[in-house]
Write a protein that holds these residues in place. Structure first.
Motif, mmCIF file in Angstrom:
data_model
loop_
_atom_site.group_PDB
_atom_site.id
_atom_site.type_symbol
_atom_site.label_atom_id
_atom_site.label_comp_id
_atom_site.label_asym_id
_atom_site.label_seq_id
_atom_site.Cartn_x
_atom_site.Cartn_y
_atom_site.Cartn_z
ATOM 1 N N GLU A 163 0.855 -1.226 0.044
ATOM 2 C CA GLU A 163 -0.132 0.111 0.065
ATOM 3 C C GLU A 163 1.012 1.073 0.007
ATOM 4 N N ASN A 165 3.593 1.709 -1.353
ATOM 5 C CA ASN A 165 4.226 1.884 -2.818
ATOM 6 C C ASN A 165 3.179 2.254 -3.624
ATOM 7 N N GLU A 166 1.902 1.913 -3.460
ATOM 8 C CA GLU A 166 0.622 2.351 -4.261
ATOM 9 C C GLU A 166 0.497 3.907 -3.873
#
Length: 697
Positions: A163, A165-166
């Protein structure tokens, strides 16, 4: 450079390593080492990029708890992270394990971040009554936007590397070796000619959004869900500064708000709750070299809601578990109940289908005690009746292998009597789970008179493996938690007889911070359960100990709480929202008349004192009797099992904060007004007269 932070140049890359076991906490040596190492790398003309890695199982996991409550030492973390961000050479934080609190703030001050796929990042300071004080409230919104930053900072909950990274908290995910991944990323930056990218200079995530509306919505949410909490609103104010002020001013505002939190009484209570939870697992008179028995399999007797919840705890920990029921139909219903409960987690998105199947594969149903012959530990979770318990433990004694631990989930019955139903009382221990067992963190580990040291040590270790807060307690009626809650519940019912309403009492205690008021809680658990305990105690009490009569009158009227749709409140079909019960006033009037009481208005302060001081007085008796090891253990039990607000520190900490002299004086007044139940605990009297606290013990 310091011993805990080292600098090594590998070609054009400066590698800074932190090695401060066990969690690379940001103590003074680490802060000095980071500041000096980054400055040295910046001054080295051969260095083109800087890689920050940590040894051991984790990246920097936060502040050094050894420094809590001590005068701050320079350099402080805000100074360190500002220096890192100001550097002209690209810096990369290589995250593994957890980057929490100051650890994430260090990572955010680096120009780039990469994370191993199984890592987690977060800013949990709010859980200690604080807010991120080293730029976290200013830099995180610039990376993820105000809405997500508010969610992360106000909840304190970590997010996964995926998450992160997103959201853009990290730039890349990797598997395998930390240094290799960090150097590869650095080499690519050098090859692409990319330089420093300072988080504090970013504004793109702050633009094009009605941030003021997001702040207003979060404030309203806090008022509803966290009434009375100090630090969450300061967290919001700090994040608000990220889009209303330039970075330098925002950082200054953050420090001002951090200082307000630092001096808040709630912070002291939350820090107390944090430290004492860890202390509770220590059994004072248990030798450190006590062996622990191996537990590779378990059994649970009873497939009701509690039994299934306990079985799920074992499955969640990867331990195969058998649920014993009296018939094939009951056995199948127990397995179905476990699957349905896991299914709700799948619907919420907190569990995958694959994880559900993996856990269900560890749960099996049986109907014959002989099938428990190979398990290492059994938990009995049947009806609270000594005759029923006797049959269960005699069967376990006959069928379980030598060395198997036989435990009872009894919430109030005499564990020593239960143990004597077996020929091996040394193998018997209480494991008192709290409902729902697969959710509630508390586990009272009840030490019987003959419980062996290795069984006690194993029970404590199992609690930890099941991710419970395990607290050792002695044998008495109700142990610690339920023995005290009886006093609390009794006084709340007396208050109804004197003139209060359920809504008023519940409202006072919810405002104090309790998760539920006593009457909403009674409706949830079922009035028949409280009545059964009340009737059992009524048989043994001497005449001077009077009891309220309301529960009996309500049961006679078919009012048993949510299970019948009517109790202290009424509930519409399919709803758990409490509504006023129009039939209750007549029952209260009748109870008051029967007791010879003239109903009158009661103040909120009076209601709070009657309920809280009843807890405190009984807690003092429990301490004096040695049922609990220490006052803080009682606090841990109440915070984790009974919805006591952690920002109040627990009932015994709360008493210390008021002053035991004041508490004792009020209890003496109640003793004079309301009789035997309020006889002051001798320990409380002693401490009050000596000007001491429970904490001094």
């Amino acid at each position: 450079m310091s011993d805990v932070v080292t600098l090594e140049r590998q070609g054009p890359i400066a590698v800074i390593r932190v090695n401060n076991p066990p969690v690379n906490a940001l103590g003074i040596a680490v802060r000095e080492g980071l500041q000096n190492s980054f400055k040295a790398a910046e001054a080295d003309a051969e260095v083109k990029a800087i890689v920050l890695v940590c040894e051991g199982n984790t990246f920097i996991a936060g502040a050094d708890i050894k420094e809590f409550g001590k005068p701050p030492k320079s350099p402080g973390l805000p100074e360190v992270v500002n220096d890192i961000e100001a550097g002209s050479k690209p810096s990369i934080a290589v995250i593994h394990g957890t980057a929490l609190g100051g650890g994430l703030e260090v990572a955010l001050s680096c120009h780039y971040r990469i994370a191993r796929k199984d890592a987690k990042v977060g800013l949990p300071e709010v859980k200690l009554g604080l807010l991120p004080g080293a730029g976290g409230t200013q830099r995180l919104p610039r990376v993820v936007g105000v809405e997500k930053a508010l969610d992360m900072i106000v909840s304190g909950a970590p997010i996964s590397a995926v998450e992160a990274n997103e959201l853009g908290v990290v730039d890349e995910l990797f598997d395998g070796d930390l240094l290799a991944a960090g150097k590869a990323f650095a080499e690519q930056l050098i090859a692409d000619g990319k330089g420093a990218r300072r988080t504090g200079e970013r504004t793109d995530k702050l633009e094009g959004v009605d941030n003021a509306a997001l702040v207003a919505a979060k404030r309203a949410e806090i008022d509803k869900k966290m009434p009375g909490l100090f630090s969450p609103q300061r967290c919001v104010s700090a994040v608000e500064a990220s889009f209303t002020l330039p970075l330098a001013d925002g950082l200054k505002r953050e420090r001002e708000l951090f200082g307000e939190c630092l001096t808040s009484p709630q912070r002291a209570a939350l820090v107390h709750a944090f430290f004492t939870e860890r202390l509770a697992s220590k059994v004072d008179d248990l030798p450190k070299d006590t062996p622990v028995r191996e537990v590779k399999s378990a059994g649970v007797i009873g497939g009701g809601t509690m039994g299934v919840g306990i079985a799920m705890c074992f499955a969640n920990a990867g331990i195969p578990v058998k649920i014993l029921e009296i018939s094939d139909e009951a056995r199948d219903k127990a397995i179905e109940r476990a699957r349905d409960t896991y299914g709700m987690s799948v619907k919420r998105g907190s569990l995958s289908e694959a994880a559900l199947e993996k856990r269900m594969a560890l749960v099996s149903g049986i109907t014959d005690y002989a099938d428990l012959s190979d398990v290492d530990l059994v938990v009995e979770a049947v009806f609270e009746d000594m005759g029923v318990k006797q049959k269960v433990f005699e069967a376990l004694d006959a069928n379980c292998k030598p060395g198997a631990i036989l435990s009872s989930n009894t919430s109030s019955l005499d564990l020593n009597e239960i143990a004597n139903f077996t020929k091996r009382p040394e193998d018997v221990v209480g494991l008192h789970f709290f409902s729902p067992a697969n959710v509630m963190r508390l586990l009272e580990v009840v030490r019987g008179a003959k419980t062996s040291n290795d069984v006690l040590a194993t029970a404590m270790a199992i609690g930890k493996k099941l991710k419970k807060v395990a607290v050792p307690v002695g044998v008495c009626d109700g142990f610690v938690g339920n023995r005290m809650v009886f006093q609390y519940g009794r006084e709340s019912e007396f208050l109804l007889e004197e003139g209060a309403t359920p809504a008023q009492v519940d409202g006072v205690l919810k405002k104090f911070g309790m998760a539920m008021g006593p009457f909403a809680m009674r409706d949830l658990s079922g009035l028949d359960i409280g009545l059964a305990i009340r009737n059992r105690q009524r048989e043994t009490l001497s005449p001077e100990y009077k009891l309220p009569t309301i529960l009996g009158k309500m049961a006679d009227a078919g009012m048993l709480g949510q299970k019948t749709g009517k109790g202290f409140y009424v509930y519409e079909k399919g709803s758990r929202t409490p509504l006023e019960n129009p039939e209750l006033p007549a029952i209260l009037e009748a109870a008051s008349k029967e007791q010879g009481i003239q109903r009158q208005p009661l103040s909120d302060e009076y209601i709070l004192e009657r309920c809280m001081y009843a807890l405190i007085n009984e807690g003092a008796k429990i301490l004096e009797e040695g049922i609990a090891q220490r006052a803080s253990d009682i606090d841990v039990i109440y915070i984790n099992g009974y919805g006591f607000p952690s920002h109040q520190g627990g009932p015994m900490f709360y008493a210390d904060s008021i002053g035991l002299d004041r508490v004792y004086a009020r209890i003496c007044e109640f003793h004079e007004q309301h009789g035997a139940w309020w006889k002051p605990a001798p320990l409380l009297e002693k401490l009050a007269k000596e000007g001491r606290k429970f904490a001094d013990l």
